[in-house]
Design a protein around this motif. Structure first.
Motif, short mmCIF file in Angstrom:
data_model
loop_
_atom_site.label_atom_id
_atom_site.label_comp_id
_atom_site.label_asym_id
_atom_site.label_seq_id
_atom_site.Cartn_x
_atom_site.Cartn_y
_atom_site.Cartn_z
N PHE A 40 8.82 -2.11 3.01
CA PHE A 40 8.19 -2.18 4.32
C PHE A 40 7.40 -3.48 4.44
CE2 PHE A 40 8.87 2.37 3.99
CZ PHE A 40 9.16 2.74 5.29
N HIS A 41 7.51 -4.12 5.59
CA HIS A 41 6.72 -5.31 5.90
C HIS A 41 5.82 -4.95 7.08
CE1 HIS A 41 9.58 -7.52 3.39
NE2 HIS A 41 10.55 -6.95 4.08
N ILE A 42 4.51 -4.86 6.86
CA ILE A 42 3.57 -4.40 7.88
C ILE A 42 2.70 -5.57 8.32
CG2 ILE A 42 1.73 -2.78 8.44
CD1 ILE A 42 2.85 -0.92 6.31
N THR A 43 2.62 -5.79 9.62
CA THR A 43 1.81 -6.87 10.20
C THR A 43 0.86 -6.28 11.23
OG1 THR A 43 3.49 -7.30 11.90
CG2 THR A 43 3.63 -8.58 9.86
N GLU A 44 -0.09 -7.12 11.69
CA GLU A 44 -1.05 -6.68 12.69
C GLU A 44 -1.30 -7.82 13.67
OE1 GLU A 44 -5.26 -4.25 12.81
OE2 GLU A 44 -4.98 -5.79 11.27
#
Length: 469
Positions: A40-44
């Motif tokens: 998973f690649h999680i950004t904000e």
């Protein structure tokens, strides 16, 4: 194969935070029971979380999530393009949770990756060798074959040609929903590798390819609909027809691929079509069953279960059509209208009042879902002018035979000679021998394809298009 979300409650509203969320970063782990590594690649951005995910072993990369939310220490990521929900509890650099897919739940512990750390699948995480994995010597040859589809999409595939003098009857294999490589590799099974081997040994040439945007194929998977995938399948069929080894061209599609088959056939490019667990009822009804599959196990009357499914189907239809600004109100009103007569005790048992409207609308508003919910396969089936074999599995818990078989029989009443609708006993959605048909069994069954099912397909194809000397 695409799975509906297994619960109406797992879609959650995005949490807001003034500081960077502690889940931002790259996370990786192995799905227990399937031996599949996922990343998973999680950004904000401006306080809103977003995520993409990879399955390196299947060549799937940068598949967009529909909803990413952190509620306290619980992270929820829904992935409509693959019908998946992951929910895990954060503890430092570890997320402990489950990968949920169409009623099956598999433990998945994600570990935060250091910057630059490799995310490829390690050898130790490779899928187990199945009992029917093809073994040499192989009485056929294989070669790489590329197909140009619409602009920006080049399909990378493998053409399998039987030994001996051709030309041969030939088929294109079209996978179910979700990003899949040419082997249709799911839950440690290489479904299309096994099926290609079986058909080639019976004298049938086979083209299988990576889905657009998956493995070696180019294009964007996440923004595509079933209609887009049908264009890819049509391009593959046209390219196969130009090969000197082929005497005729058919399509064998599984699940969503089975729905695509008639769409391609009506473009005039096929000689015959085989649908394996393809849908024959409207997509909203398919998802309503999948989303409420547990309703059959609660203490509610059959009439209430039927009404609940009608309400969920109406909810999904309103959520995926019309003006987005009014979608929540229209969808909620449709659900209430269809379920108004359900007694309070049954409403509680079915959890109808606990539906997360905004979350489900996010799920139903992706391009693929909007098309699928509103698509009725019956007109395409009725319009077929070529022989068609529609095969269903009696214990399928995703495309239920009791719903789809009557609709298929009715739609194919005027089909070409040689057409047939067949229900195979004791098999699941993947056409594996099964005790229950549960999705949770897929990874634990060592048979990828029931031999009898593959023989049924091969025998039927050879009757429609016997080998040309």
């Amino acid at each position: 194969m695409r799975f509906a979300l297994p619960s109406l409650l797992v879609l959650m509203l995005a949490a807001s935070a003034s500081a960077q969320s502690p889940v931002v970063g790259d996370w990786s782990g192995t799905i227990e029971g399937a031996g599949i590594v996922t990343v998973f690649h999680i950004t904000e951005t401006d306080g809103t979380l977003a995520a993409t995910f990879d399955v390196p072993a299947q060549g799937a990369k940068d598949i967009p999530a529909g909803t990413t939310a952190l509620d306290g220490q619980t992270l929820t990521v829904s992935i409509p393009a693959a019908g998946i929900v992951y929910r895990g509890v954060l503890d430092g650099d570890v997320l402990t949770g489950e990968w949920e897919q169409a009623g099956g739940a598999y433990p998945l512990v994600l570990r935060r990756l250091a910057e630059g750390e490799a995310t490829e699948a390690p050898e130790s995480a490779s899928a187990p060798v199945r009992d029917d994995e093809p073994q040499g010597p192989f009485p056929y040859r294989e070669e790489e074959m590329s197909v140009a589809s619409v602009e920006g999409v080049i399909l990378a595939g493998t053409l399998t040609v039987p030994d001996g003098d051709g030309p041969f009857p030939a088929v294109v294999l079209v996978s179910g929903s979700g990003p899949q490589n040419r082997d249709s590799e799911v839950f440690g099974h290489r479904l299309f590798r096994v099926l290609s081997d079986h058909l080639a040994r019976r004298g049938i040439a086979v083209l299988r390819y990576d889905d657009r945007g998956t493995a070696e194929s180019t294009g964007d998977f996440g923004s595509a609909t079933t209609a887009d995938f049908a264009l890819d399948a049509e391009a593959a069929a046209r390219a196969l027809a130009l090969r000197p080894e082929t005497a005729s061209v058919g399509l064998v599609g599984h699940s969503e691929g089975g729905t695509i088959g008639p769409m391609v056939a009506n473009a005039g490019v096929l000689d015959y079509v085989v649908s394996l667990a393809g849908t024959s009822i409207r997509g909203s009804d398919i998802l309503a069953y999948q989303l409420s599959r547990g309703a059959d196990m609660v203490n509610a009357s059959p009439e209430s279960v039927t009404a609940a499914r009608a309400g969920i189907a109406a909810f999904l239809t309103e959520a995926s059509t019309g003006d987005d600004a009014t979608a929540i109100a229209r969808a909620t009103a449709a659900l209430q209208r269809e379920t108004a007569d359900i007694p309070p005790a049954d409403r509680a048992a079915l959890n109808l009042d606990g539906m997360n409207s905004e979350g489900l609308i996010q799920y139903a508003s992706t391009p693929w879902e909007r098309f699928f919910v509103g698509y009725d396969p019956s007109p395409a089936l009725e319009a077929l002018q070529i022989p068609v074999l529609a095969v269903f599995a009696a214990r399928d818990q995703q495309v239920r035979a009791s719903d789809n078989v009557p609709a298929a029989v009715e739609a194919l009443a005027g089909a070409a000679d040689g057409s047939a609708v067949v229900v195979l006993p004791n098999l699941n959605h993947l056409f594996q021998p099964t005790e229950t048909g549960s999705v949770a069994e897929y990874a634990t069954i060592n048979t990828s394809y029931d031999p009898g099912a593959m023989d049924l397909v091969a025998d039927w194809i050879l009757r429609q298009a016997p080998r040309t000397p």
